[in-house]
Motif scaffolding. Structure first.
Motif, PDB file in Angstrom:
ATOM      1  N   SER A 171       6.054   8.605 -12.239  1.00  0.00           N
ATOM      2  CA  SER A 171       7.103   9.090 -11.338  1.00  0.00           C
ATOM      3  C   SER A 171       6.515   9.931 -10.206  1.00  0.00           C
ATOM      4  O   SER A 171       6.949   9.819  -9.054  1.00  0.00           O
ATOM      5  N   ILE A 172       5.514  10.766 -10.524  1.00  0.00           N
ATOM      6  CA  ILE A 172       4.851  11.565  -9.487  1.00  0.00           C
ATOM      7  C   ILE A 172       4.137  10.656  -8.495  1.00  0.00           C
ATOM      8  O   ILE A 172       4.171  10.879  -7.278  1.00  0.00           O
ATOM      9  N   TYR A 173       3.489   9.614  -9.009  1.00  0.00           N
ATOM     10  CA  TYR A 173       2.751   8.690  -8.147  1.00  0.00           C
ATOM     11  C   TYR A 173       3.690   7.873  -7.245  1.00  0.00           C
ATOM     12  O   TYR A 173       3.350   7.564  -6.091  1.00  0.00           O
ATOM     13  N   ASN A 174       4.885   7.534  -7.737  1.00  0.00           N
ATOM     14  CA  ASN A 174       5.817   6.725  -6.954  1.00  0.00           C
ATOM     15  C   ASN A 174       6.670   7.545  -5.992  1.00  0.00           C
ATOM     16  O   ASN A 174       7.303   6.967  -5.097  1.00  0.00           O
ATOM     17  N   SER A 175       6.720   8.866  -6.155  1.00  0.00           N
ATOM     18  CA  SER A 175       7.528   9.706  -5.259  1.00  0.00           C
ATOM     19  C   SER A 175       7.085   9.633  -3.801  1.00  0.00           C
ATOM     20  O   SER A 175       7.936   9.558  -2.908  1.00  0.00           O
ATOM     21  N   TYR A 196      12.771   0.047  -8.210  1.00  0.00           N
ATOM     22  CA  TYR A 196      12.156   1.058  -9.084  1.00  0.00           C
ATOM     23  C   TYR A 196      13.106   1.464 -10.203  1.00  0.00           C
ATOM     24  O   TYR A 196      12.690   1.659 -11.348  1.00  0.00           O
ATOM     25  N   MET A 197      14.400   1.556  -9.900  1.00  0.00           N
ATOM     26  CA  MET A 197      15.390   1.923 -10.912  1.00  0.00           C
ATOM     27  C   MET A 197      15.547   0.796 -11.943  1.00  0.00           C
ATOM     28  O   MET A 197      15.670   1.073 -13.148  1.00  0.00           O
ATOM     29  N   ILE A 198      15.520  -0.457 -11.516  1.00  0.00           N
ATOM     30  CA  ILE A 198      15.611  -1.592 -12.442  1.00  0.00           C
ATOM     31  C   ILE A 198      14.413  -1.607 -13.396  1.00  0.00           C
ATOM     32  O   ILE A 198      14.562  -1.793 -14.610  1.00  0.00           O
ATOM     33  N   LEU A 199      13.212  -1.388 -12.851  1.00  0.00           N
ATOM     34  CA  LEU A 199      12.002  -1.388 -13.679  1.00  0.00           C
ATOM     35  C   LEU A 199      12.024  -0.243 -14.680  1.00  0.00           C
ATOM     36  O   LEU A 199      11.638  -0.409 -15.839  1.00  0.00           O
ATOM     37  N   ASN A 200      12.465   0.934 -14.247  1.00  0.00           N
ATOM     38  CA  ASN A 200      12.569   2.077 -15.159  1.00  0.00           C
ATOM     39  C   ASN A 200      13.582   1.822 -16.256  1.00  0.00           C
ATOM     40  O   ASN A 200      13.344   2.176 -17.423  1.00  0.00           O
ATOM     41  N   PHE A 201      14.708   1.211 -15.889  1.00  0.00           N
ATOM     42  CA  PHE A 201      15.746   0.944 -16.886  1.00  0.00           C
ATOM     43  C   PHE A 201      15.257  -0.044 -17.935  1.00  0.00           C
ATOM     44  O   PHE A 201      15.469   0.157 -19.142  1.00  0.00           O
ATOM     45  N   PHE A 246       6.578  -6.333  -4.365  1.00  0.00           N
ATOM     46  CA  PHE A 246       7.269  -6.737  -3.137  1.00  0.00           C
ATOM     47  C   PHE A 246       7.655  -5.537  -2.263  1.00  0.00           C
ATOM     48  O   PHE A 246       7.307  -5.509  -1.071  1.00  0.00           O
ATOM     49  N   PRO A 247       8.384  -4.509  -2.755  1.00  0.00           N
ATOM     50  CA  PRO A 247       8.735  -3.388  -1.863  1.00  0.00           C
ATOM     51  C   PRO A 247       7.523  -2.581  -1.415  1.00  0.00           C
ATOM     52  O   PRO A 247       7.498  -2.103  -0.281  1.00  0.00           O
TER      53      PRO A 247
END
Length: 321
Positions: A171-175, A196-201, A246-247
């Protein structure tokens, strides 16, 4: 998390306060919305006696960062001082998000949370500071803090076995990716944040279902589950042709126009995180156990693997400029 009426109400207030930040045009309204967000999140987190000290830690850190943020704006308006208020504002928002070097509290805090609350911490609670930083802080001031978070967080993942700590460092790295996507446009931010939310879920629901807290517990699972968890983690790091690539590829193309230094740091940090994920998960993929393995969610595992590989479809649909 038991979704009773009280927690549903606080969850609605939490979501509404985040929308209020995105729709407000004044700093005072933004600050009030952040405080409402804090007050609504604390009852969701505090569900047992063990978490009372952790909720107090969260309250102190968030209150301190909010007061520092308010102080920076007051200093800018009323006091002629050589201290640049943007540096103080950047420090307060980094403390609120848990970026390096203000990351120690979020690592210990998320380790005690349930997987549902970890999902809220990684997604909804990141949205408010991500909007404020591009609107109120100069791009040049964000360079060093974001590069520090991009490069140090993946390396610190290497020395931990806890899955919650690994997700915290992820999460720190993706912020910084979220923040710089907001610098580019809101469209890029919504695209990156939704994926990112889909992958986390998908990842946290799988870890919650199998009650996985440490890396050595993955060894006991069947091969399809191991592949699912491995692909999910590698997709979050941005390895092609996964969905998470992709993003990040789109943001990296646009960041070349703003700063080559940031785009190179993003590229290096992606290489480091992908290498560390592969190194961490290779041992669990190669090791086998004599325990009986169940295939209760075979179709679900296959569906989640297919979702991660839809990034290849997006890549093929893109047209060259």
């Amino acid at each position: 998390m038991l979704m009773n009426s009280t927690k549903m109400m606080f969850l609605m207030i939490l979501t509404t306060s985040t929308i209020m930040v995105y729709s407000s045009s004044s700093f005072l309204m933004t600050w009030m919305s952040m405080e409402i967000n804090l007050i609504s999140f604390l009852p969701i987190v505090t569900k047992s006696k063990k978490l009372k000290d952790q909720s107090m830690k969260y309250f102190i850190i968030q209150s301190l960062s909010s007061l520092t943020m308010l102080l920076s704006v007051i200093m800018n308006l009323k006091i002629k001082t050589p201290i640049n208020f943007e540096n103080l504002l950047m420090m307060s928002l980094m403390m609120k998000m848990g970026l390096i070097p203000f990351h120690l509290w979020i690592i210990s805090f998320m380790e005690k949370l349930s997987w549902t609350n970890c999902f809220l911490m990684n997604t909804i609670q990141k949205m408010t500071p991500t909007l404020i930083i591009p609107q109120m802080i100069n791009f040049k001031i964000t360079l060093m803090p974001m590069i520090l978070s991009l490069l140090v967080a993946p390396i610190m993942m290497l020395k931990t076995n806890s899955m919650k700590k690994i997700i915290s460092y992820s999460s720190i790295y993706n912020s910084p990716w979220m923040i710089y996507s907001m610098f580019i446009s809101k469209k890029f931010f919504l695209m990156f944040f939704s994926i990112y939310m889909i992958l986390n879920f998908m990842l946290m629901s799988k870890l919650k279902f199998y009650n996985i807290m440490f890396l050595n517990q993955i060894t006991e699972k069947n091969l399809l589950t191991k592949m699912n968890l491995s692909i999910n983690l590698i997709s979050m790091s941005g390895m092609p042709p996964m969905l998470g690539f992709f993003p990040k590829w789109m943001i990296l193309n646009k960041m070349n126009e703003l700063s080559y230094f940031i785009s190179m740091s993003m590229l290096v940090s992606t290489f480091i995180s992908t290498f560390i994920y592969i190194k961490i998960l290779s041992s669990s993929m190669m090791n086998q156990t004599t325990k009986k393995k169940f295939f209760k969610t075979k179709n679900l595992n296959e569906l989640e693997i297919m979702i991660n590989f839809t990034g290849l479809t997006y890549f093929l649909m893109l047209k060259p400029n």
